[in-house]
Design a protein around this motif. Structure first.
Motif, mmCIF file in Angstrom:
data_model
loop_
_atom_site.group_PDB
_atom_site.id
_atom_site.type_symbol
_atom_site.label_atom_id
_atom_site.label_comp_id
_atom_site.label_asym_id
_atom_site.label_seq_id
_atom_site.Cartn_x
_atom_site.Cartn_y
_atom_site.Cartn_z
ATOM 1 N N LEU A 246 0.839 -1.198 0.000
ATOM 2 C CA LEU A 246 0.000 0.000 0.000
ATOM 3 C C LEU A 246 0.875 1.250 0.000
ATOM 4 C CD1 LEU A 246 -2.908 1.190 0.265
ATOM 5 C CD2 LEU A 246 -2.533 1.179 2.745
ATOM 6 N N ILE A 247 0.652 2.130 -0.988
ATOM 7 C CA ILE A 247 1.436 3.370 -1.031
ATOM 8 C C ILE A 247 0.594 4.603 -0.726
ATOM 9 C CG2 ILE A 247 3.203 2.467 -2.584
ATOM 10 C CD1 ILE A 247 1.784 3.872 -4.906
ATOM 11 N N ARG A 248 -0.742 4.486 -0.881
ATOM 12 C CA ARG A 248 -1.574 5.656 -0.588
ATOM 13 C C ARG A 248 -3.043 5.251 -0.563
ATOM 14 N NH1 ARG A 248 -0.488 11.544 -3.411
ATOM 15 N NH2 ARG A 248 -1.985 12.739 -2.173
ATOM 16 N N THR A 249 -3.831 5.906 0.295
ATOM 17 C CA THR A 249 -5.277 5.739 0.322
ATOM 18 C C THR A 249 -5.912 7.098 0.048
ATOM 19 O OG1 THR A 249 -5.145 3.916 1.902
ATOM 20 C CG2 THR A 249 -7.275 5.010 1.651
ATOM 21 N N LEU A 250 -6.789 7.147 -0.956
ATOM 22 C CA LEU A 250 -7.357 8.408 -1.419
ATOM 23 C C LEU A 250 -8.863 8.454 -1.160
ATOM 24 C CD1 LEU A 250 -5.641 8.498 -4.940
ATOM 25 C CD2 LEU A 250 -4.764 9.431 -2.787
ATOM 26 N N PRO A 251 -9.385 9.598 -0.698
ATOM 27 C CA PRO A 251 -10.847 9.737 -0.568
ATOM 28 C C PRO A 251 -11.471 9.873 -1.958
ATOM 29 C CG PRO A 251 -9.764 11.804 -0.029
ATOM 30 C CD PRO A 251 -8.668 10.795 -0.229
ATOM 31 N N ILE A 252 -12.621 9.244 -2.151
ATOM 32 C CA ILE A 252 -13.280 9.254 -3.461
ATOM 33 C C ILE A 252 -14.784 9.416 -3.304
ATOM 34 C CG2 ILE A 252 -11.564 7.741 -4.548
ATOM 35 C CD1 ILE A 252 -13.629 5.430 -4.197
ATOM 36 N N SER A 253 -15.426 9.624 -4.434
ATOM 37 C CA SER A 253 -16.880 9.533 -4.525
ATOM 38 C C SER A 253 -17.181 8.731 -5.788
ATOM 39 C CB SER A 253 -17.514 10.917 -4.609
ATOM 40 O OG SER A 253 -18.917 10.818 -4.775
ATOM 41 N N THR A 254 -18.048 7.738 -5.677
ATOM 42 C CA THR A 254 -18.387 6.909 -6.839
ATOM 43 C C THR A 254 -19.857 7.126 -7.220
ATOM 44 O OG1 THR A 254 -18.941 4.986 -5.456
ATOM 45 C CG2 THR A 254 -16.651 5.195 -6.199
ATOM 46 N N GLY A 255 -20.384 6.227 -8.048
ATOM 47 C CA GLY A 255 -21.730 6.395 -8.577
ATOM 48 C C GLY A 255 -22.811 6.363 -7.517
ATOM 49 N N GLY A 256 -23.785 7.232 -7.697
ATOM 50 C CA GLY A 256 -24.924 7.276 -6.788
ATOM 51 C C GLY A 256 -25.861 6.093 -6.990
ATOM 52 N N LYS A 257 -26.974 6.118 -6.274
ATOM 53 C CA LYS A 257 -27.903 4.977 -6.246
ATOM 54 C C LYS A 257 -28.332 4.521 -7.634
ATOM 55 C CE LYS A 257 -32.359 3.546 -4.306
ATOM 56 N NZ LYS A 257 -33.521 3.956 -3.469
ATOM 57 N N HIS A 258 -28.637 5.437 -8.519
ATOM 58 C CA HIS A 258 -29.138 5.066 -9.837
ATOM 59 C C HIS A 258 -28.042 5.027 -10.905
ATOM 60 C CE1 HIS A 258 -33.187 5.268 -8.322
ATOM 61 N NE2 HIS A 258 -32.987 6.508 -7.875
ATOM 62 N N TYR A 259 -26.794 5.317 -10.508
ATOM 63 C CA TYR A 259 -25.681 5.351 -11.472
ATOM 64 C C TYR A 259 -24.444 4.686 -10.890
ATOM 65 C CZ TYR A 259 -28.724 9.032 -13.263
ATOM 66 O OH TYR A 259 -29.800 9.740 -13.713
ATOM 67 N N GLN A 260 -24.634 3.494 -10.329
ATOM 68 C CA GLN A 260 -23.540 2.827 -9.650
ATOM 69 C C GLN A 260 -22.342 2.609 -10.593
ATOM 70 O OE1 GLN A 260 -24.522 -0.652 -7.181
ATOM 71 N NE2 GLN A 260 -26.684 -0.127 -7.464
ATOM 72 N N THR A 261 -21.163 2.687 -10.009
ATOM 73 C CA THR A 261 -19.932 2.439 -10.766
ATOM 74 C C THR A 261 -19.819 0.951 -11.078
ATOM 75 O OG1 THR A 261 -18.875 4.285 -9.611
ATOM 76 C CG2 THR A 261 -17.422 2.708 -10.720
ATOM 77 N N TRP A 262 -19.395 0.650 -12.303
ATOM 78 C CA TRP A 262 -19.231 -0.749 -12.695
ATOM 79 C C TRP A 262 -18.292 -1.460 -11.722
ATOM 80 C CZ3 TRP A 262 -22.590 -2.640 -15.876
ATOM 81 C CH2 TRP A 262 -23.133 -1.854 -16.892
ATOM 82 N N GLY A 263 -18.664 -2.691 -11.361
ATOM 83 C CA GLY A 263 -17.873 -3.454 -10.405
ATOM 84 C C GLY A 263 -17.046 -4.539 -11.066
ATOM 85 N N GLY A 264 -16.057 -5.032 -10.327
ATOM 86 C CA GLY A 264 -15.191 -6.095 -10.834
ATOM 87 C C GLY A 264 -13.810 -5.566 -11.156
ATOM 88 N N TYR A 265 -13.109 -6.292 -12.028
ATOM 89 C CA TYR A 265 -11.751 -5.911 -12.404
ATOM 90 C C TYR A 265 -11.787 -5.142 -13.722
ATOM 91 C CZ TYR A 265 -10.252 -9.159 -8.790
ATOM 92 O OH TYR A 265 -10.065 -9.794 -7.582
ATOM 93 N N LEU A 266 -11.288 -3.921 -13.699
ATOM 94 C CA LEU A 266 -11.220 -3.078 -14.878
ATOM 95 C C LEU A 266 -9.746 -2.749 -15.149
ATOM 96 C CD1 LEU A 266 -13.831 -2.139 -12.958
ATOM 97 C CD2 LEU A 266 -14.295 -0.743 -14.943
ATOM 98 N N VAL A 267 -9.414 -2.528 -16.384
ATOM 99 C CA VAL A 267 -8.037 -2.205 -16.762
ATOM 100 C C VAL A 267 -8.018 -0.815 -17.369
ATOM 101 C CG1 VAL A 267 -6.111 -2.833 -18.285
ATOM 102 C CG2 VAL A 267 -7.418 -4.628 -17.124
#
Length: 382
Positions: A246-267
């Motif tokens: 682990l080199i860094r942990t960053l605060p984020i915001s992802t997709g809301g209830k109706h626009y969830q961020t795609w899950g799984g492994y992405l490249v």
């Protein structure tokens, strides 16, 4: 007079039947030789088929096929079957000379030559793109992606013409994602400093149903990063690792209830320092003033899916970053973290998004790592 007719006329002047004339000093006892390629309706040779050479009362001892500038073509002779088969299909719409040699029981030989032309098909397919681009430096999760201009029916033949080699000799396999796309990935990940070469000897390959492949390609790329990241919408954080640490942990915001961020492994597909993002381009509102409408410049953009998922700067949303998931599917970072992340990752970096309720499709970007190795490596070409 046509090219083939002219060659036939020359053969008739120099040979009696299929053998040499009685005055020939080469082998007066050798019998005739017949050279016959497999042809289509136009009379031209099919490039992936054997050339038949028959001999009466003698033994077929050699077949030499030459192309432009008399360059020899690699192939194998089966004297008992009377066939010569190219190691790789001949080029399309090309001229070759076939020279067959027969030896009689006394050891004397005679050679007959025949000019042939390969087919000039009306329907062809070629590689529309091969990624990563030649000369690229990539992350260790980068798959090789070959996209064709048309659907391929004979996938086994086309796949056979594609090969991948690397300096570390890792285990990998091809897998057809769609009938126009075939990917190659290693069993785990490419080793750091690995050099990978992709070769496509496609010219003259029968792709099925009257479709013929064209073009030969060689692409080489290098693996220079083992950075990976884990996006966790549940904690509004992204952990970034290098070499498994682990080199860094960053605060984020992802997709809301109706626009969830795609899950799984992405490249990571690519990255750009600035782009103009619009809601209309991703299927949201095209009408200014509507709640889902936007049209704004966005910085430090790391591209994850063809449907429009990015990790990027969202300074306008600083109040929500690290607290609330309210994006339209992208991963939001503050400006400083977005710039750092942009400079840390490469195309080919693996990003895991913890969201099992919305798995990313295999072809929505490079979703290759969502498939188990046993399933990935099972031959699916046919």
């Amino acid at each position: 007079m046509s090219y083939l007719a002219a060659l036939a006329a020359v053969s008739m002047l120099t040979l009696v039947g299929c053998g040499p004339s009685a005055a020939s000093s080469q082998s007066p006892g050798a019998s005739g030789i017949t050279i016959k390629p497999v042809t289509d309706a136009s009379g031209r040779a099919e490039p992936d088929q054997p050339i038949h050479c028959t001999v009466a009362h003698a033994k077929l001892t050699k077949v030499l096929v030459t192309g432009a500038h008399r360059s020899p073509v690699a192939g194998s002779l089966d004297a008992s079957a009377g066939t010569w088969t190219p190691s790789h299909p001949l080029s399309l719409d090309a001229r070759y000379t076939v020279a067959a040699t027969a030896t009689d029981s006394s050891g004397k030989s005679v050679t007959k030559s025949l000019g042939i032309e390969t087919i000039d098909p009306a329907d062809t397919v070629t590689a529309q793109s091969i990624s990563p681009a030649a000369g690229s430096d990539v992350g260790d999760a980068q798959p090789v992606v070959v996209v064709f201009t048309k659907p391929v029916t004979d996938r086994a033949a086309v796949q056979k013409a594609l090969s991948v080699s690397d300096t570390d000799h890792v285990t990998g396999a091809w897998h057809w994602v769609t009938d126009r796309r075939v990917d190659y990935r290693p069993r785990t990940y490419w080793p750091l400093k690995d050099k990978v070469t992709v070769t496509g000897d496609l010219d003259g390959v029968n792709a099925g149903r009257g479709l013929w492949a064209t073009g030969d390609y060689t692409h080489t790329f290098a693996v220079d990063s083992d950075v990976k990241a884990v996006v966790d919408p549940g904690t509004q954080s992204m952990a970034v690792y290098r070499g498994g640490k682990l080199i860094r942990t960053l605060p984020i915001s992802t997709g809301g209830k109706h626009y969830q961020t795609w899950g799984g492994y992405l490249v990571v597909l690519d990255k750009v320092a600035k782009t103009q993002m619009t809601s209309c381009s991703v299927g949201l509102s095209c009408t200014p003033g509507k709640p889902t409408y936007y049209d704004l410049p966005v910085y430090w953009d790391v591209h994850l899916t063809w449907s429009g998922t990015y990790i990027h700067d969202a300074s306008w949303d600083n109040a929500a970053i690290g607290r609330v998931d309210n994006s339209h599917g992208c991963v939001h970072l503050n400006a400083a973290d977005a710039k750092w992340f942009y400079n840390t990752v490469e195309p080919g970096t693996l990003i895991r998004v913890i969201n099992p309720s919305k798995p990313v499709a295999l072809d929505n970007g490079d979703g290759d790592w969502n498939v188990s190795w046993s399933r990935w490596s099972t031959p699916n070409a046919t």
